[in-house]
Design a protein around this motif. Structure first.
Motif, PDB file in Angstrom:
ATOM      1  N   GLN A 138       0.811  -1.222   0.000  1.00  0.00           N
ATOM      2  CA  GLN A 138       0.000   0.000   0.000  1.00  0.00           C
ATOM      3  C   GLN A 138       0.842   1.269   0.000  1.00  0.00           C
ATOM      4  O   GLN A 138       0.326   2.367   0.171  1.00  0.00           O
ATOM      5  N   ARG A 139       2.136   1.099  -0.255  1.00  0.00           N
ATOM      6  CA  ARG A 139       3.025   2.251  -0.322  1.00  0.00           C
ATOM      7  C   ARG A 139       3.464   2.586  -1.748  1.00  0.00           C
ATOM      8  O   ARG A 139       3.893   3.707  -2.018  1.00  0.00           O
ATOM      9  N   THR A 140       3.360   1.639  -2.642  1.00  0.00           N
ATOM     10  CA  THR A 140       3.889   1.851  -3.992  1.00  0.00           C
ATOM     11  C   THR A 140       3.047   2.885  -4.763  1.00  0.00           C
ATOM     12  O   THR A 140       1.844   3.013  -4.526  1.00  0.00           O
ATOM     13  N   PRO A 141       3.663   3.635  -5.674  1.00  0.00           N
ATOM     14  CA  PRO A 141       2.922   4.637  -6.445  1.00  0.00           C
ATOM     15  C   PRO A 141       1.871   4.027  -7.370  1.00  0.00           C
ATOM     16  O   PRO A 141       1.939   2.849  -7.734  1.00  0.00           O
ATOM     17  N   ILE A 142       0.906   4.851  -7.725  1.00  0.00           N
ATOM     18  CA  ILE A 142      -0.114   4.505  -8.720  1.00  0.00           C
ATOM     19  C   ILE A 142       0.163   5.330  -9.969  1.00  0.00           C
ATOM     20  O   ILE A 142       0.109   6.564  -9.921  1.00  0.00           O
ATOM     21  N   TYR A 143       0.481   4.657 -11.058  1.00  0.00           N
ATOM     22  CA  TYR A 143       0.756   5.328 -12.331  1.00  0.00           C
ATOM     23  C   TYR A 143      -0.571   5.450 -13.074  1.00  0.00           C
ATOM     24  O   TYR A 143      -1.137   4.478 -13.538  1.00  0.00           O
ATOM     25  N   PHE A 144      -1.070   6.667 -13.169  1.00  0.00           N
ATOM     26  CA  PHE A 144      -2.432   6.981 -13.606  1.00  0.00           C
ATOM     27  C   PHE A 144      -2.346   7.529 -15.033  1.00  0.00           C
ATOM     28  O   PHE A 144      -1.932   8.672 -15.235  1.00  0.00           O
ATOM     29  N   ALA A 145      -2.702   6.717 -16.026  1.00  0.00           N
ATOM     30  CA  ALA A 145      -2.542   7.100 -17.424  1.00  0.00           C
ATOM     31  C   ALA A 145      -3.864   7.532 -18.040  1.00  0.00           C
ATOM     32  O   ALA A 145      -4.845   6.788 -18.010  1.00  0.00           O
ATOM     33  N   VAL A 146      -3.896   8.763 -18.563  1.00  0.00           N
ATOM     34  CA  VAL A 146      -5.049   9.207 -19.357  1.00  0.00           C
ATOM     35  C   VAL A 146      -4.681   9.015 -20.826  1.00  0.00           C
ATOM     36  O   VAL A 146      -3.544   9.239 -21.221  1.00  0.00           O
ATOM     37  N   ASN A 147      -5.644   8.628 -21.618  1.00  0.00           N
ATOM     38  CA  ASN A 147      -5.337   8.181 -22.980  1.00  0.00           C
ATOM     39  C   ASN A 147      -6.055   8.974 -24.066  1.00  0.00           C
ATOM     40  O   ASN A 147      -6.260   8.483 -25.171  1.00  0.00           O
ATOM     41  N   ASN A 148      -6.441  10.203 -23.743  1.00  0.00           N
ATOM     42  CA  ASN A 148      -7.124  11.012 -24.753  1.00  0.00           C
ATOM     43  C   ASN A 148      -6.131  11.912 -25.472  1.00  0.00           C
ATOM     44  O   ASN A 148      -5.169  12.398 -24.895  1.00  0.00           O
ATOM     45  N   SER A 149      -6.349  12.125 -26.761  1.00  0.00           N
ATOM     46  CA  SER A 149      -5.529  13.048 -27.539  1.00  0.00           C
ATOM     47  C   SER A 149      -6.441  14.088 -28.148  1.00  0.00           C
ATOM     48  O   SER A 149      -7.624  13.835 -28.395  1.00  0.00           O
ATOM     49  N   GLY A 150      -5.919  15.279 -28.384  1.00  0.00           N
ATOM     50  CA  GLY A 150      -6.712  16.332 -28.985  1.00  0.00           C
ATOM     51  C   GLY A 150      -7.928  16.721 -28.167  1.00  0.00           C
ATOM     52  O   GLY A 150      -8.921  17.207 -28.712  1.00  0.00           O
TER      53      GLY A 150
END
Length: 565
Positions: A111-123
């Motif tokens: 519960q300590r590791t980072p969360i890599y939060f990817a948004v995938n919209n372009s334009g």
């Protein structure tokens, strides 16, 4: 410092109280009955196996979690199919407001590791749910953000969001601004609500995006916990909004990783026309179909830049008079950083050629040669002797034809109804588009579209002066420049990249973003560069970006200590 010209903000940062411990299996129910529908089911996963750098890895996939209680239904047929047609989306109920969560085996109980939060919209376009991690696929940690995140033991999250182009089940356009920002905040709130039950730490959310996604990352990172979004969050059943409409959870993030952000749209046309007219780049490259319009729009840049009140690292004021010199220094810094990073790196001598390979994904790449007539670099010493800015901007504009005038708000202007610019991001859900800049509004001549002087009888200044006008609020709520340096909780860590060959948005946009962040005392780590010889793209420097993330995570210490405060 508060940036001049920003709208007045009413911001409330309300800390969340999260239990210190929770079971790692089964369902954990939220204390607030309003949030009960958003409980995370830690047992509802599928185990898949992928390969990262040649080694197999088990990954728990929590599939398509709806992060709001009242999602907006979408039509089954959405624009953007093959040959510009339509495409069928499988999830109309919550496909634009859900997330895929991937947990590598090293993080199953972490519960300590980072969360890599990817948004995938372009334009700034709507993004239906996708899965960046698929069973049986091989990933390289040097080129894939998903592979690098999994190898580092981070939780990887793909986040879908509404935005422009989305067709609702009722035929409306429910993705109008600020929907994309509201959805991203709702996703962050879901992670905070369930932080004790989920692997990873919601106090270590790192958001990543490119182009329109880079812009979304920027505004999400800048506007943490602003109360201005609360009514919009309440409307979709976001986590942490109580029965009285008050926020009980936070939506600030730990780090923002933004590539070529298409942001500050209300002033993007002004910046673009100034950059490509101040040294006659449009004329030089034969890309000036509307010279009068280009000149009129560019003329607004000096006042706009002055209104920001920004300074360069040496303390000098950043104005229209100093901007070209500032960009030149950033280009020199980019080239010298590139040369010194690796003895094998070279820049062609004056009269030599740049060999540039390009091509959209799925197409056959093509390589073209461009004569270097603009930068004189000494590869042996890793230094730049000189840059000819006029020839440099012409070089950039030669990679791809310059955008129309206006570049970002062209729909309805001079009869143009086919433009793909961001005009349809604005206006009410019942209207296809609404011009959102003074020039676009005042030069709209498409009768019956509800936009412009021709339909309203009002100039832009008269229209936006009306209390009932909402387009100015829409512009504000997606502009990070209006929140940086205010009482909003700006992310403490920023990694911003903008390619030196990127002609899709003006270099002034990222320069201004960097200088504003540098003046915000909340920002602890700011890593900004023009990326050498990169076009409008992102994630081309995965090892460097991931090393930066690891560094700021180490510097921040134990996230559980933050969570339990």
């Amino acid at each position: 410092m508060a940036l001049a010209g920003s709208l007045a903000l009413a911001v409330a940062a309300v800390p969340t109280s999260v239990a210190a411990a929770a079971p790692t299996t089964g369902r954990v129910h939220a204390a607030d009955p309003q949030d009960a529908a958003l409980d995370f089911d830690s047992a509802a996963y599928t185990t898949i196996t992928v390969t990262v750098d040649g080694r197999p890895m088990n990954v728990r996939w929590y599939k398509e979690i709806c992060y709001v209680a009242d999602p907006v239904a979408a039509a089954a047929q959405q624009p953007g199919g093959p040959s510009g047609g339509t495409t069928t989306v499988p999830d109309t109920a919550c496909g634009y407001q859900s997330m895929n969560v991937f947990v590598p085996e090293s993080a199953f109980g972490d519960q300590r590791t980072p969360i890599y939060f990817a948004v995938n919209n372009s334009g700034w376009k709507a993004s239906h749910i996708r899965a960046s991690v698929t069973a049986g696929t091989s990933y390289s940690s040097s080129t894939s953000t998903a592979g690098a995140a999994l190898k580092a033991g981070y939780v990887f999250v793909d986040v879908a969001n509404r935005s422009r182009g989305l067709v609702g089940a009722d035929g409306s356009a429910p993705g109008k601004a600020p929907a994309a920002v509201v959805d991203a905040k709702a996703a962050v709130r879901y992670l905070r609500l369930n932080d004790a039950a989920m692997p990873g730490s919601a106090e270590r959310i790192v958001v990543n995006g490119t182009s329109g996604g880079g812009a979304l990352v920027s505004i999400l990172g800048a506007s943490g916990n602003s109360a201005e979004y609360t009514p919009y969050l309440a409307a979709i059943g976001a986590a942490g909004i109580d029965v009285r409409g008050r926020s009980t959870l936070r939506d600030d993030v730990f780090a923002a990783n933004a590539y070529c952000p298409i942001t500050d749209l209300g002033n993007a046309d002004i910046a673009y026309e100034w950059l490509y007219n101040v040294l006659a780049t449009r004329d030089t490259t034969g890309s000036n179909p509307s010279p009068e319009g280009a000149t009129a729009i560019a003329a607004q840049f000096a006042a706009y830049e002055k209104s920001l009140g920004l300074r360069n690292p040496d303390g000098s004021r950043l104005t229209a008079a100093t901007m070209l010199d500032t960009i030149e220094k950033e280009v020199v810094r980019s080239a010298e950083t590139y040369l010194k990073a690796d003895p094998a790196h070279t820049i062609p001598p004056l009269g030599g050629t740049f060999e540039i390979t390009s091509g959209a994904p799925g197409t056959t790449p093509t390589t073209k040669s461009y004569v270097n007539d603009w930068i004189d670099a000494d590869t042996a010493t890793g230094t730049v002797r000189s840059v000819d800015m006029a020839k440099y901007l012409a070089f950039v504009a030669t990679q791809a034809e310059l955008k129309t005038t206006p570049a970002f708000d062209a729909v309805g202007v001079h009869g143009n109804t086919t433009s793909g610019t961001e005009t349809d991001l604005f206006g009410p859900p019942t209207r296809k588009y609404l011009n959102y800049t003074e020039y676009g509004w005042n030069h709209n001549d498409v009768a019956g579209d509800g936009s412009g002087i021709d339909d309203t009888g009002l100039t832009w200044k008269q229209y936006t002066a009306k209390k009932s006008t909402t387009v100015d609020d829409q512009i504000h709520l997606i502009n990070p420049m209006d929140f940086i340096g205010t009482s909003a909780d700006t992310a403490p860590n920023w990694y911003v990249r903008h390619g030196t060959r990127d002609r899709d948005t003006a270099f002034t946009v990222s320069v201004n973003l960097d200088r504003a962040l540098a003046a915000d005392p909340q920002v602890r780590s700011l890593n900004y560069q023009l990326a050498w010889n990169q076009p409008h793209a992102g994630n081309y420097d995965v090892p460097e970006a991931m090393a930066w993330i690891a560094e700021v995570v180490r510097a921040a210490g134990d996230p559980l200590a933050t969570r339990n405060k």
